[in-house]
Write a protein that holds these residues in place. Structure first.
Motif, PDB file in Angstrom:
ATOM      1  N   VAL A   1      61.678  19.201  -2.117  1.00  0.00           N
ATOM      2  CA  VAL A   1      60.375  19.669  -1.630  1.00  0.00           C
ATOM      3  C   VAL A   1      60.373  21.194  -1.618  1.00  0.00           C
ATOM      4  O   VAL A   1      61.335  21.818  -1.173  1.00  0.00           O
ATOM      5  CB  VAL A   1      60.105  19.173  -0.178  1.00  0.00           C
ATOM      6  CG1 VAL A   1      58.707  19.580   0.271  1.00  0.00           C
ATOM      7  CG2 VAL A   1      60.286  17.673  -0.081  1.00  0.00           C
ATOM      8  N   ARG A   2      59.304  21.804  -2.147  1.00  0.00           N
ATOM      9  CA  ARG A   2      59.117  23.253  -1.984  1.00  0.00           C
ATOM     10  C   ARG A   2      57.932  23.438  -1.039  1.00  0.00           C
ATOM     11  O   ARG A   2      56.842  22.911  -1.282  1.00  0.00           O
ATOM     12  CB  ARG A   2      58.815  23.930  -3.326  1.00  0.00           C
ATOM     13  CG  ARG A   2      60.014  23.919  -4.270  1.00  0.00           C
ATOM     14  CD  ARG A   2      59.740  24.792  -5.477  1.00  0.00           C
ATOM     15  NE  ARG A   2      58.486  24.433  -6.120  1.00  0.00           N
ATOM     16  CZ  ARG A   2      57.695  25.295  -6.761  1.00  0.00           C
ATOM     17  NH1 ARG A   2      58.019  26.572  -6.850  1.00  0.00           N
ATOM     18  NH2 ARG A   2      56.590  24.891  -7.332  1.00  0.00           N
ATOM     19  N   TYR A   3      58.162  24.195   0.063  1.00  0.00           N
ATOM     20  CA  TYR A   3      57.103  24.449   1.043  1.00  0.00           C
ATOM     21  C   TYR A   3      56.462  25.786   0.679  1.00  0.00           C
ATOM     22  O   TYR A   3      57.100  26.835   0.765  1.00  0.00           O
ATOM     23  CB  TYR A   3      57.693  24.508   2.451  1.00  0.00           C
ATOM     24  CG  TYR A   3      58.350  23.210   2.871  1.00  0.00           C
ATOM     25  CD1 TYR A   3      57.601  22.200   3.449  1.00  0.00           C
ATOM     26  CD2 TYR A   3      59.709  22.994   2.661  1.00  0.00           C
ATOM     27  CE1 TYR A   3      58.180  20.996   3.821  1.00  0.00           C
ATOM     28  CE2 TYR A   3      60.302  21.789   3.029  1.00  0.00           C
ATOM     29  CZ  TYR A   3      59.536  20.801   3.603  1.00  0.00           C
ATOM     30  OH  TYR A   3      60.123  19.613   3.968  1.00  0.00           O
ATOM     31  N   LEU A   4      55.219  25.772   0.228  1.00  0.00           N
ATOM     32  CA  LEU A   4      54.629  26.977  -0.334  1.00  0.00           C
ATOM     33  C   LEU A   4      53.520  27.576   0.533  1.00  0.00           C
ATOM     34  O   LEU A   4      53.279  28.772   0.487  1.00  0.00           O
ATOM     35  CB  LEU A   4      54.064  26.665  -1.734  1.00  0.00           C
ATOM     36  CG  LEU A   4      55.109  26.113  -2.720  1.00  0.00           C
ATOM     37  CD1 LEU A   4      54.444  25.662  -4.017  1.00  0.00           C
ATOM     38  CD2 LEU A   4      56.185  27.152  -3.015  1.00  0.00           C
ATOM     39  N   ALA A   5      52.812  26.771   1.304  1.00  0.00           N
ATOM     40  CA  ALA A   5      51.747  27.317   2.151  1.00  0.00           C
ATOM     41  C   ALA A   5      51.574  26.449   3.390  1.00  0.00           C
ATOM     42  O   ALA A   5      51.897  25.260   3.383  1.00  0.00           O
ATOM     43  CB  ALA A   5      50.429  27.393   1.373  1.00  0.00           C
ATOM     44  N   GLU A   6      51.054  27.109   4.452  1.00  0.00           N
ATOM     45  CA  GLU A   6      50.827  26.380   5.708  1.00  0.00           C
ATOM     46  C   GLU A   6      49.660  25.410   5.560  1.00  0.00           C
ATOM     47  O   GLU A   6      48.718  25.679   4.837  1.00  0.00           O
ATOM     48  CB  GLU A   6      50.416  27.361   6.812  1.00  0.00           C
ATOM     49  CG  GLU A   6      51.507  28.268   7.274  1.00  0.00           C
ATOM     50  CD  GLU A   6      50.930  29.440   8.055  1.00  0.00           C
ATOM     51  OE1 GLU A   6      49.702  29.466   8.306  1.00  0.00           O
ATOM     52  OE2 GLU A   6      51.717  30.325   8.395  1.00  0.00           O
TER      53      GLU A   6
END
Ligand code: NAD
Length: 477
Positions: A383-388
């Motif tokens: 998983v890549r967390y890119l934005a809230e």
């Protein structure tokens, strides 16, 4: 007649709830209510409904319909397939309105009355064409509608109500106050006595309900709960044990306390002390969030109202974005957020897992397939967390097949927020398993074919940004 237009006559507490139920299920709605404040109140109810109803589902509801406030009665009715009367509970007013509705509504329209107490024979006494369609507050979250009246109209009404996610209960024989309110009336009567006789305050009575039997009622109702209470000996034992208690002086039965000004003041005063610190809208939001939480937990076992939501969700059509299937299109529920108001990282993964599950359904690897002993198992995720993401945001996930070969399946989920920002990606690797043989095998038949079609359609697409990544930090030496 417009296929999906509802006319709501009387837009108070219940009329406003009907507006939200139809509108958020894709129906156009026209409201007729002479009260100048009706529009403001309905807009406020709609705001609450928009943050709660979609949170029940893991898929998108249809696009919201068009809402119109009409000052002309006839225009409100024009083209309506459903007309719902929700004016105050006074028989002469209902007679007057239903005479006009019968004359002016499209001949095939269902005309329902929200009446809590009147029987269809009372409403139709002067020749009106109407059935009782009695809902529960908040109408946009609670599925139950009691239908009473002419059988053919009730059957047509039931089909429409199911299509907007409701649970029509056809009442076999008309009776004052139908089924549910008769039960509630008994509890209400006893509660009034308990307050009047100074046995308990309004707050203590509410605690007695919500700390105990209220929790049981939501999922098993009355009789199934008592069946369990009878233990292994079952219902007969329960009846034998507790039946005689009804002859003891436990209950005031049909005796109703006088509604004196003193009793009204006593109850209103206690209620203010209990809940006066919260506005009605704030209380409604609290109620809605709690109902969403309870209803979502009932979804798992398809118990009670949870089963209605699961069935309604299954009827919502799939969405495609060019060649990529939209595997998640949903609102972020309040329960997915952290203390800081952001979606918790575990729920990014949950949304990605929902995308994989939905993709499985789309290729036919659904519950029946799993029951046949075959299924895909996830063996790796990145998983890549890119934005809230915040509560109430719309989440969309599209799914690309990166590779498929025999038992192996490599997917890439791209998650965007409603404003188009890429919020996360999830790369996932799955293996196709045969449970009985306890080994990985290639999928066969329709599943293999459906998968091959997606793979062929995605073959020419560029590798998405971020595919093939791993945690890009060196581990400390
Ligand atoms: P309400 O007082 O909140 O709303 C009634 C609305 O009708 C008001 O906005 C009023 O302006 C409007 N109205 C009055 N005369 C009208 C007319 N001639 N034409 C059009 N609109 C008119 O009442 P409510 O609680 O929404 O109850 C409405 C109906 O729903 C009643 O029959 C009631 O028994 C039933 N009901 C109420 C509940 C509940 O919990 N409140 C639950 C189920 C059913």
């Amino acid at each position: 007649m417009t296929e999906r237009k509802a006319a709501v006559i009387g837009g108070g507490v219940i009329g406003g709830g009907w507006v939200a139920r139809f509108l958020l299920n894709g129906w156009d709605v026209a409201v007729y209510d002479p009260e100048p404040e009706a529009e403001r109140k309905i807009q406020e109810v709609l705001q609450n409904a928009r943050r709660s109803l979609p949170a029940l589902y893991d898929r998108a509801l249809p696009d919201e319909g068009h809402l119109a406030f009409q000052s002309d009665f006839g225009e409100a009715l024009d083209g309506a397939a459903w007309v719902q009367e929700s004016v105050p509970e006074r028989l002469e007013l209902k007679h007057q309105i239903h005479a006009d509705l019968t004359a002016l509504a499209p001949p095939n329209a269902i005309i329902g009355s929200s009446t809590s107490g009147f029987k269809p024979s009372e409403l139709t006494a002067q020749g009106a064409r109407v059935i009782v369609a009695h809902p529960f507050n908040p109408v946009y979250l609670l599925p139950l509608v009691e239908l009473v009246g002419e059988a053919g109209q009730c059957a047509d009404a039931a089909a429409i109500l199911r299509s907007v996610g409701m649970y029509p209960l056809i009442v076999r024989k008309e009776i004052d106050a139908h089924i549910a309110d008769r039960l509630l009336e008994a509890v209400w009567r006893e509660a009034l006595w308990l307050v009047k006789d100074e046995i308990a305050t309004t707050e203590e009575i509410d605690e007695a309900i919500r700390m105990g039997f209220g929790l049981r009622w939501a999922q098993m109702g009355l009789f199934e709960t008592y069946r369990v209470a009878g233990g292994e000996a079952g219902m007969k034992h329960f009846m034998a044990q507790f039946g005689p208690a009804l002859e003891w002086p436990w209950t005031k039965l049909m005796d109703v306390p006088d509604f004196t000004p003193e009793l009204v003041d006593l109850i209103a005063g206690q209620s203010d002390a209990q809940s006066g610190h919260l506005s009605i809208r704030a209380l409604e939001r609290l109620r809605d969030d709690n109902l969403v939480g309870i209803l979502r937990s009932l979804r798992r076992t398809k118990s009670g109202a949870g089963g209605v939501i699961v069935d309604h969700e299954a009827s919502l059509p799939p969405v495609m974005e060019s060649v990529l299937p939209v595997t998640v299109l949903r609102q972020v529920p309040e329960t997915w957020t952290d203390y800081n108001g952001h979606m918790n990282e575990a729920h990014y993964l949950e949304a990605g897992a929902q995308a994989s599950d939905r993709f499985m359904e789309m290729i036919g690897a659904d519950a029946a397939y799993i029951a046949s002993g075959l299924s895909y198992f996830t063996v790796e995720n990145h998983v890549r967390y890119l934005a809230e993401v915040h509560a109430g945001d719309e989440l969309k996930i599209t799914t690309q097949v990166l590779a498929t070969e025999g038992k192996k399946l490599h997917l890439f989920h791209s998650m965007t927020r409603g404003d188009g920002t890429l919020a996360a990606t999830m790369e996932t690797f799955l293996l196709h398993m045969d449970f009985q043989a306890r080994k990985s095998v290639a999928p066969q038949g329709a599943v293999a074919e459906a998968l091959a079609q997606y793979a062929a359609a995605h073959r020419g697409l560029a590798m998405p940004d971020g595919a093939g990544r791993f945690v890009g930090q060196r581990a400390a030496q």
